[in-house]
Every structure is written in structure tokens, then in C-alpha cells.
Design a protein around this motif. Structure first.
Motif, PDB file in Angstrom:
ATOM      1  N   VAL A  78       0.839  -1.201   0.000  1.00 29.81           N
ATOM      2  CA  VAL A  78       0.000   0.000   0.000  1.00 29.81           C
ATOM      3  C   VAL A  78       0.874   1.251   0.000  1.00 29.81           C
ATOM      4  O   VAL A  78       0.584   2.236  -0.690  1.00 29.81           O
ATOM      5  N   THR A 163      -7.556  -1.727   2.911  1.00 29.56           N
ATOM      6  CA  THR A 163      -7.295  -1.352   1.519  1.00 29.56           C
ATOM      7  C   THR A 163      -7.558  -2.507   0.563  1.00 29.56           C
ATOM      8  O   THR A 163      -7.351  -2.368  -0.645  1.00 29.56           O
ATOM      9  N   PHE A 203      -9.628   2.641  -2.793  1.00 31.95           N
ATOM     10  CA  PHE A 203      -8.403   1.844  -2.702  1.00 31.95           C
ATOM     11  C   PHE A 203      -8.453   0.618  -3.602  1.00 31.95           C
ATOM     12  O   PHE A 203      -7.410   0.102  -4.016  1.00 31.95           O
TER      13      PHE A 203
END
Length: 419
Positions: A78, A163, A203
Motif C-alpha cells: 500500500v 485497503t 483503494f
């Protein structure tokens, strides 16, 4: 759409009662009874990293403690996509912050990684109640941070920003934390829900198709045993949801379908979790797909993702249900086709008769000596059984292996085996 928070207690009494023994040698004893109300939020919250949006910067923080300081624990994958935006966001919000990057995946889901997070918390000097740790990543990362914060000063608040799809609908919305121990999935853990879980579907735009399918497996779980409408969404729109990354682009109603899938999945999950948050009752619909999958996942590590192992379990359990007359052939065919449309596996070479038997035996220990095996009854319902035999497991596994993901082979296979 509201799910009320659970209130738990060990007793209805709120008094501390001294008791005298009637034995010849007198002694004192006390019984302590208390209660703890549990309340946390799960919020669909787009645009979390928009510098003008204060939601993430203020979540879980008392008004008088803002803007304050934050330790942000971010999954390495991420961070590669969003690291600069995350730092810029908190700078724009005037929040003093530090980012700690963790390469979070199943192979390092261990106490060693938890201790690394604890060390980062200690070095940052987090206050006990006013500076919640923020976990940004998938289910492994949020589990790690959840366990670390439950241990640090015996309980430190944290926020979850999942996410991945599996984090948004499953791993990031319950109360459990956990790490693996030896070859056992989530053998060590605590119950420590985050103050807030903030789900931002944006995301998912950078999530790989495989990891998106991984999350859709957990959505399919709830659809099969609880929500027939959700199943129909996956049946009709599954490949498109993957192609569009659960975003609104690509078709006029794409966003509406994706939003309804997400909302239904979360609501169904929370509706099951809320009255039994601490798992005092071990007969749980949310355990569908999680009776054999822990053994499958750990044996195949790192080849299978969590949702992929769950899907194999669900396919196997569906065959068991079909052979017991709980699930018609048409519904079994629909289930296998949906799994195929979601690019999810229904079998893996580690699925030997011995592994499946050992997996169920370990599950029986986890469920206090009972199988409590959820099996689908049609689409959208389930029944718990306690009498699955080793012979039944072996036969169902042979059927699943014969299918090999080929739905068209089902009729021949069923005929050969008298089902």
C-alpha cells in the motif's frame, strides 16, 4: 442500515460481595462482576486521502485532543501506491505523524512482527487513550496492528483503514485480532475491535484482480448462507465487478451494484457478529467456509490466499450438502459456476483425505468438541451438522476432485455416485 452495539457482561450484579466460608478455618473470598459496553463503527467513507476531508484525521480522537499525533502503520504494498499521499494528507491536516511500514503477508503473520509494531509504538511514545494507531492495509496488517494495540499498555485504541476487499467486508470489521502459530492459522489472538473502520472503495482501484477475487470469496460466503439477493448479484455481475474493481466506471449501474454488494456483505456480516461478538455461542454462520480452510491455507502457504482456501472449503462443503440432500444439483451447479466466474479455485493438491480429516478434527477442538459444520441449504440458508464421518469426507473429496472445476461433469459424477 443500523446494527446495534453489543453489551456484554459476566453478571447482572454490580456489587462486590465478601463471602465467609463455613469451614472450620475461616477465610474471605470475593466475587467481582462487571460489564463492558462495546460500541464501534464501520463506515463507507470515500475520499479518505482528500486533503480537504478531515474524516481520517479526526476519527476516534476527542475534540480537545485534535489535531494531535498519529502513528500510521502501513502495508508495504500500500505504501508503494499511497505512501506520499498518506504523508501529505496528515501534513495538510496539521497532524504530527510517523509512518511505519510493514511487509504484511501470511508468512510473517507472527508474534515477531507484532513485537516490531509494538516497538514502533513505544518509540513513538503513544499516549494511552488519545492517539489511536492507524492501520492502513489488508486483513493481515489490520490483524497484526489489532493484536499489537490490544497488548500495548493492555489496550490502546486503533483505527482500521482496510485497503483490500477482504479487509473491508470481513477481516477489518469484526472484533478479532490474530497471528499464526506454527502451522496453525490465527492460533494466537485477542478480541479488540478498532474504534472505527473506514472503508474507502477507491483503494480497490489499485488492487490486483486476484486480491479482489480473494475478497469476493468472503462475500460469496455470506451470500450462500444468508443472502440470496447478494448471491444473485455475484451470479449476474461477478466478472464485471472484478473488471471494474468495484468502481462505478464502465456501465450505468456498475456503481450501484458494487455499492449494494458491499453494503449487503458488511450488513450481513455485522448482523451475525453483533449478538455474539465474543463467540460465547460457537454455532456461527460466519464459520461457513472456515472449517477445513485453515488447514488447507496453511498447508498450501504461500500458494493460496485466505479467500481462495475459503472457497475450496465452500465448494467441498457444498458437495457434502448436495450428497446429504440439503442442496439440489441445480443449486450446486450455480454455486460452482459463480465460483468459476469469480476466478476462485474449488480444489488444490494439498486437499488429501488425511488433510481434510485433520482439519475437521482441529475445528472440532476449536468448537468445543462439536463439528458445528455449516452446510448450505439451497441458496441463502444453512444448517449445522455434527455427524459427518470420515467416509463421508473421503467420498465428497473424490466427487470434488472428479469435478475438477468442470461443472459440466457434475451430472455424470452425481450419477456414478448415486446422488
Amino acid at each position: 442500515m443500523t446494527v446495534q452495539p453489543e453489551s456484554t457482561s459476566t453478571s447482572t450484579s454490580k456489587t462486590l460481595c465478601p463471602r465467609m466460608s463455613a469451614a472450620r478455618t475461616p477465610h474471605h473470598s470475593w466475587q467481582v462482576s462487571t460489564s463492558k459496553a462495546v460500541s464501534y463503527e464501520v463506515v463507507l467513507s470515500p475520499g479518505l486521502l482528500d486533503p480537504s476531508n478531515p474524516t481520517l484525521a479526526t476519527a476516534g480522537v476527542p475534540q480537545e485532543a485534535r489535531p494531535g499525533r498519529r502513528l500510521i502503520v502501513v502495508d508495504a504494498a500500500v505504501h508503494a501506491f499511497y505512501g506520499a499521499r498518506i504523508s501529505d494528507y496528515f501534513t495538510q491536516q496539521a497532524v504530527e505523524h510517523e509512518v511505519f511500514v510493514v511487509d504484511a503477508h501470511e508468512s510473517v503473520k507472527s508474534m515477531e512482527t507484532v513485537f516490531e509494531i509494538v516497538a514502533a509504538m513505544d518509540a513513538f511514545g503513544i499516549s494511552r487513550r488519545r492517539e489511536p494507531v492507524i492501520a492502513v492495509g489488508g486483513g493481515v496488517l489490520t490483524d497484526l496492528v489489532g493484536l499489537a494495540t490490544s497488548l500495548y499498555r493492555r489496550s490502546t485504541p486503533y483505527l482500521r483503514v482496510p485497503t483490500t476487499l477482504i479487509g473491508m467486508v470481513d477481516a477489518g470489521i469484526g472484533a478479532k485480532t490474530g497471528v499464526n502459530f506454527g502451522r496453525h492459522k490465527n492460533r494466537l489472538g485477542t478480541y479488540h475491535p478498532s474504534t472505527v473502520t473506514l472503508d474507502d472503495g477507491e483503494f480497490l482501484a489499485t488492487l490486483s484482480p486476484r486480491h479482489l477475487c480473494n475478497g469476493l470469496a468472503e462475500i460469496l460466503k455470506m451470500a450462500m448462507v444468508k443472502d440470496a439477493v447478494l448471491f444473485e448479484h455475484l451470479e449476474s455481475h461477478g466478472p464485471r465487478l472484478i473488471e471494474e474493481r468495484m468502481q462505478a466506471a464502465g456501465s450505468a449501474d456498475g456503481g450501484a451494484v458494487a455499492e449494494d454488494v458491499m453494503a449487503r456483505a458488511i450488513h450481513s456480516m455485522l448482523e451475525e457478529l453483533q449478538p455474539n461478538l465474543w463467540e460465547h455461542e460457537l454455532q456461527r454462520l460466519v464459520d461457513f467456509g472456515h472449517s477445513f480452510s485453515p488447514a488447507i491455507e496453511m498447508a498450501a502457504l504461500p500458494e493460496l490466499l485466505h479467500g481462495e482456501a475459503v472457497c475450496i472449503d465452500m465448494a467441498f462443503s457444498s458437495v457434502l450438502a448436495h450428497r446429504r440432500g440439503l442442496l439440489g444439483r441445480t443449486d450446486l451447479e450455480r454455486i460452482l459456476r459463480v465460483m468459476d466466474g469469480l476466478a476462485l479455485p474449488t480444489w488444490h493438491p494439498v486437499c488429501t483425505p488425511d488433510l481434510m480429516s485433520r482439519g475437521l478434527a482441529d475445528t472440532v477442538k476449536h468448537r468445543d468438541g462439536n463439528q458445528l459444520l455449516p452446510l448450505p441449504v439451497g441458496i441463502g440458508q444453512a444448517r449445522f451438522v455434527n455427524d459427518v464421518s470420515r467416509r463421508e469426507l473421503d467420498t465428497a473429496l473424490a466427487v470434488l476432485l472428479d469435478l475438477g472445476g468442470d461443472v459440466g461433469a457434475l451430472a455424470a459424477t452425481s450419477g456414478n455416485r448415486g446422488v
